[in-house]
Design a protein around this motif. Structure first.
Motif: not given
Ligand SMILES: CC(C)(COP(=O)(O)OP(=O)(O)OC[C@H]1O[C@@H](n2cnc3c(N)ncnc32)[C@H](O)[C@@H]1OP(=O)(O)O)[C@@H](O)C(=O)NCCC(=O)NCCS
Length: 136
Positions: A57-58, A63-68, A70, A90, A94, A97-99, A101
């Motif tokens: 998942l990446a 484009c992060q923190r926009l709900g993609a 989740k 696994e 970072v 919390r998303l997982y 939720q």
């Molecule tokens: C993890 C990741 C995929 C999240 O994607 P995203 O599109 O930004 O996630 P969302 O916008 O759907 O976030 C949903 C919730 O997850 C949590 N969250 C997301 N990114 C976070 C961060 N960097 N730190 C803390 N909480 C985070 C928040 O609670 C968020 O809700 P909010 O924005 O209303 O507070 C992205 O940060 C990423 O690509 N990270 C690097 C790769 C990685 O670690 N992937 C996970 C592999 S297991």
């Protein structure tokens, strides 16, 4: 995933091409052997019904923190629900919390990697093994 992943990394990757350095290759081979233990156990417990493994998942940093993220995880948990099987990840810190939720819960707080003394100083991944029971 209905069948346990091979414990030997060479069966899923061209290890000589990806890790030309012999030490790196050996380290990754040992890491992988430990990495697949919890998911192998979960697949065995599913007794042939399988589990959904949510991985790689990446979201693009711009484009992060926009709900993609989740939306993608919910796509996976919905698919697992439709099959009536567990969803497993696994997860990195970072994404924890998303997982959560999305209904996943930590089953192993910090996965352990038995790489041997000679590699003990290397940087290990920090991963939480998380599971979600299917919703009926
Ligand atoms: C993890 C990741 C995929 C999240 O994607 P995203 O599109 O930004 O996630 P969302 O916008 O759907 O976030 C949903 C919730 O997850 C949590 N969250 C997301 N990114 C976070 C961060 N960097 N730190 C803390 N909480 C985070 C928040 O609670 C968020 O809700 P909010 O924005 O209303 O507070 C992205 O940060 C990423 O690509 N990270 C690097 C790769 C990685 O670690 N992937 C996970 C592999 S297991």
């Amino acid at each position: 995933m209905k069948e346990a992943p091979p414990a030997d990394l060479a069966q899923v990757e061209d290890v000589a091409a990806v890790w030309p350095d012999r030490g790196d290759r050996e380290f990754m081979t040992r890491l992988w052997r430990s990495y697949v233990v919890p998911r192998t156990q979960a697949i065995r417990e599913a007794q042939g019904r399988g589990v959904y493994i949510l991985e790689l998942l990446a979201v693009h940093p711009g484009c992060q923190r926009l709900g993609a993220g989740k939306a993608l995880v919910q796509w996976g948990t919905r698919a697992a629900d439709e099959q009536g099987v567990k969803a497993i990840v696994e997860g990195t810190p970072v994404a924890r919390r998303l997982y959560e939720q999305c209904g996943l819960r930590a089953q192993i707080e910090e996965m352990q990697f038995d790489v041997g003394d000679e590699f003990a100083g290397r940087k290990m991944p920090k991963l939480t093994f998380m599971v979600r029971e299917p919703k009926s």
